[in-house]
Design a protein around this motif. Structure first.
Motif, short mmCIF file in Angstrom:
data_model
loop_
_atom_site.label_atom_id
_atom_site.label_comp_id
_atom_site.label_asym_id
_atom_site.label_seq_id
_atom_site.Cartn_x
_atom_site.Cartn_y
_atom_site.Cartn_z
N MET A 1 0.85 -1.19 0.00
CA MET A 1 0.00 0.00 0.00
C MET A 1 0.89 1.25 0.00
O MET A 1 2.06 1.20 0.38
CB MET A 1 -0.93 0.00 1.21
N ILE A 2 0.31 2.35 -0.42
CA ILE A 2 1.02 3.62 -0.50
C ILE A 2 0.29 4.63 0.37
O ILE A 2 -0.94 4.74 0.33
CB ILE A 2 1.08 4.10 -1.97
N ARG A 3 1.06 5.36 1.17
CA ARG A 3 0.46 6.35 2.05
C ARG A 3 0.12 7.61 1.26
O ARG A 3 0.93 8.12 0.48
CB ARG A 3 1.42 6.72 3.19
N ILE A 4 -1.09 8.11 1.48
CA ILE A 4 -1.53 9.36 0.87
C ILE A 4 -1.70 10.37 2.00
O ILE A 4 -2.53 10.18 2.89
CB ILE A 4 -2.87 9.19 0.13
N ASP A 5 -0.90 11.40 2.00
CA ASP A 5 -1.04 12.45 3.00
C ASP A 5 -2.35 13.19 2.77
O ASP A 5 -2.76 13.42 1.63
CB ASP A 5 0.12 13.44 2.92
N GLY A 6 -3.01 13.57 3.83
CA GLY A 6 -4.26 14.28 3.69
C GLY A 6 -4.06 15.68 3.14
O GLY A 6 -2.94 16.18 3.02
N GLY A 7 -5.16 16.32 2.79
CA GLY A 7 -5.08 17.67 2.26
C GLY A 7 -6.40 18.11 1.64
O GLY A 7 -7.39 17.39 1.67
N ARG A 8 -6.38 19.33 1.09
CA ARG A 8 -7.54 19.90 0.44
C ARG A 8 -7.34 19.86 -1.07
O ARG A 8 -6.23 20.03 -1.56
CB ARG A 8 -7.77 21.33 0.91
N PHE A 9 -8.44 19.65 -1.79
CA PHE A 9 -8.35 19.68 -3.24
C PHE A 9 -9.69 20.06 -3.82
O PHE A 9 -10.72 20.03 -3.13
CB PHE A 9 -7.87 18.34 -3.80
N ARG A 10 -9.66 20.44 -5.08
CA ARG A 10 -10.89 20.77 -5.78
C ARG A 10 -11.37 19.53 -6.51
O ARG A 10 -10.75 19.07 -7.46
CB ARG A 10 -10.67 21.93 -6.74
N MET A 11 -12.48 19.01 -6.05
CA MET A 11 -13.02 17.74 -6.55
C MET A 11 -14.05 18.01 -7.64
O MET A 11 -14.86 18.93 -7.53
CB MET A 11 -13.66 16.98 -5.39
N GLY A 12 -14.01 17.22 -8.71
CA GLY A 12 -14.98 17.35 -9.77
C GLY A 12 -14.43 18.08 -10.98
O GLY A 12 -13.26 18.47 -11.03
N SER A 13 -15.30 18.29 -11.97
CA SER A 13 -14.92 18.97 -13.20
C SER A 13 -16.14 19.65 -13.79
O SER A 13 -17.25 19.10 -13.74
CB SER A 13 -14.32 18.00 -14.22
N ALA A 14 -15.95 20.82 -14.37
CA ALA A 14 -17.04 21.53 -15.03
C ALA A 14 -16.95 21.42 -16.55
O ALA A 14 -17.72 22.06 -17.26
CB ALA A 14 -17.01 23.01 -14.62
N ARG A 15 -16.03 20.59 -17.05
CA ARG A 15 -15.77 20.56 -18.48
C ARG A 15 -16.40 19.37 -19.21
O ARG A 15 -16.44 19.35 -20.43
CB ARG A 15 -14.25 20.53 -18.74
N PHE A 16 -16.93 18.39 -18.48
CA PHE A 16 -17.35 17.16 -19.14
C PHE A 16 -18.81 16.82 -18.84
O PHE A 16 -19.69 17.33 -19.47
CB PHE A 16 -16.40 16.01 -18.77
N TYR A 17 -19.07 15.97 -17.85
CA TYR A 17 -20.42 15.45 -17.64
C TYR A 17 -21.10 16.12 -16.44
O TYR A 17 -20.43 16.48 -15.45
CB TYR A 17 -20.37 13.94 -17.44
N PRO A 18 -22.42 16.26 -16.48
CA PRO A 18 -23.13 16.98 -15.41
C PRO A 18 -22.91 16.39 -14.03
O PRO A 18 -22.86 17.14 -13.04
CB PRO A 18 -24.60 16.88 -15.83
N GLU A 19 -22.81 15.06 -13.94
CA GLU A 19 -22.69 14.45 -12.61
C GLU A 19 -21.37 14.77 -11.92
O GLU A 19 -21.21 14.51 -10.73
CB GLU A 19 -22.87 12.93 -12.70
N GLU A 20 -20.42 15.36 -12.64
CA GLU A 20 -19.14 15.73 -12.04
C GLU A 20 -19.17 17.12 -11.43
O GLU A 20 -18.18 17.57 -10.84
CB GLU A 20 -18.04 15.65 -13.10
N GLN A 21 -20.28 17.82 -11.57
CA GLN A 21 -20.41 19.17 -11.05
C GLN A 21 -21.27 19.18 -9.79
O GLN A 21 -22.02 18.24 -9.56
CB GLN A 21 -21.06 20.06 -12.12
N PRO A 22 -21.14 20.23 -8.97
CA PRO A 22 -20.23 21.36 -9.12
C PRO A 22 -18.84 21.02 -8.59
O PRO A 22 -18.68 20.15 -7.73
CB PRO A 22 -20.88 22.42 -8.24
#
Length: 297
Positions: A1-22
């Motif tokens: 397994m690989i450790r992923i450090d926590g953090g903030r990010f912008r999730m989703g996309s406004a460029r493709f499919y509606p279910e990925e927004q907002p």
């Protein structure tokens, strides 16, 4: 397994499919994630040690499906079947078949097997099958945000703990000039009838494609991956089935979010081989392009 450090990010996309927004800011805690999807060999060990019988190997209860075609109320799973030539892409039933007897160890149905495929991702597993494996392994399934946060670690614009939604793919360019050149197993050719890619049709062994910057392989392409989260459309009302596979007889079961796209994703039909892409899948269903990986706290 690989450790992923926590953090903030912008999730989703406004460029493709509606279910990925907002697009929204999400924060995740540190966690560990499998470097690759669970393989056929790993799942075989789990079955050998526990005697687990997968959903695809159990005939549905007719009482739960009073309106279903009786011919479908048998043990089996959904198998991709290339068409003989070009077809309209408005009905996935043209290339998906419910095959009696298809399951994780017989991926194309009776007469098929997984010999020589121990290092391929396991497929034809339902959400409950994935949960059972995770519990046996002392792990769990990832939340959707955890999964996307990990997948975005390979994006070109990842900087420290701040990951943006600007990089749509996990390779260094957002454009797709030649799908054979991208580090992901997707459908190259004329979907759904003619595959021309050098990787060949179907799943590929893990490490066929190089790991991303965190050391994770096949976060994008090869197989869709179950997450722990119930699926929502725009994170509000419950959503329906996947564009990429029908559910075997419609049920009242909840849908779970699947992530990552698969070897059947094609820009001609399904541009979902991206971290932000998401689909809902009936948690009781199984298909030949859907697997999973685990995480741990």
């Amino acid at each position: 397994m690989i450790r992923i450090d926590g953090g903030r990010f912008r999730m989703g996309s406004a460029r493709f499919y509606p279910e990925e927004q907002p697009v929204r800011v999400v924060e995740v805690e540190p966690f560990w994630i499998d470097h690759a999807p669970v393989t056929v060999g790993e799942f075989a060990r789990f079955v050998h040690e526990t005697g687990h019988v997968t959903t695809a190997e159990i005939a549905p209860d007719p009482a739960e499906f009073p309106d279903a075609d009786p011919d479908l109320l048998v043990a089996g799973s959904l198998v991709f079947t290339p068409t003989s030539g070009p077809v309209p892409l408005d009905d996935h039933r043209r290339w998906w078949r419910f095959v009696a007897g298809a399951c994780w160890s017989r991926p194309s149905g009776p007469g098929s097997d997984v010999e020589g495929r121990a290092d391929h991702p396991v497929t034809h597993v339902s959400h409950s099958d994935a949960l059972a494996y995770a519990a046996w392994a002392g792990k769990r399934l990832p939340g959707e945000a955890e999964w996307e946060f990990a997948a975005r670690g390979g994006c070109a614009d990842a900087q420290g703990d701040e990951l943006t939604a600007d990089a749509e793919f996990t390779w260094d360019i957002d454009g797709i000039d030649d799908l054979d050149d991208v580090p992901a197993t997707v459908f190259v050719g004329d979907f759904p009838w003619r595959h021309t890619g050098r990787r060949g049709p179907g799943t590929t062994a893990i490490y066929t494609n190089p790991p991303d910057r965190r050391g994770l392989v096949d976060m994008i392409g090869n197989v869709w991956e179950w997450t722990a989260d119930a699926h929502t459309r725009d994170h509000r009302p419950p959503a329906g089935g996947s564009c990429c596979a029908p559910a075997r007889p419609a049920t009242l079961a909840r849908h779970r979010t699947i992530k990552g796209g698969s070897h059947l994703c094609s820009p001609q039909y399904c541009l979902r081989y991206r971290p932000a892409a998401r689909q809902g899948q009936d948690e009781d269903s199984s298909t030949g392009h859907l697997g999973f990986r685990c995480v741990a706290d």
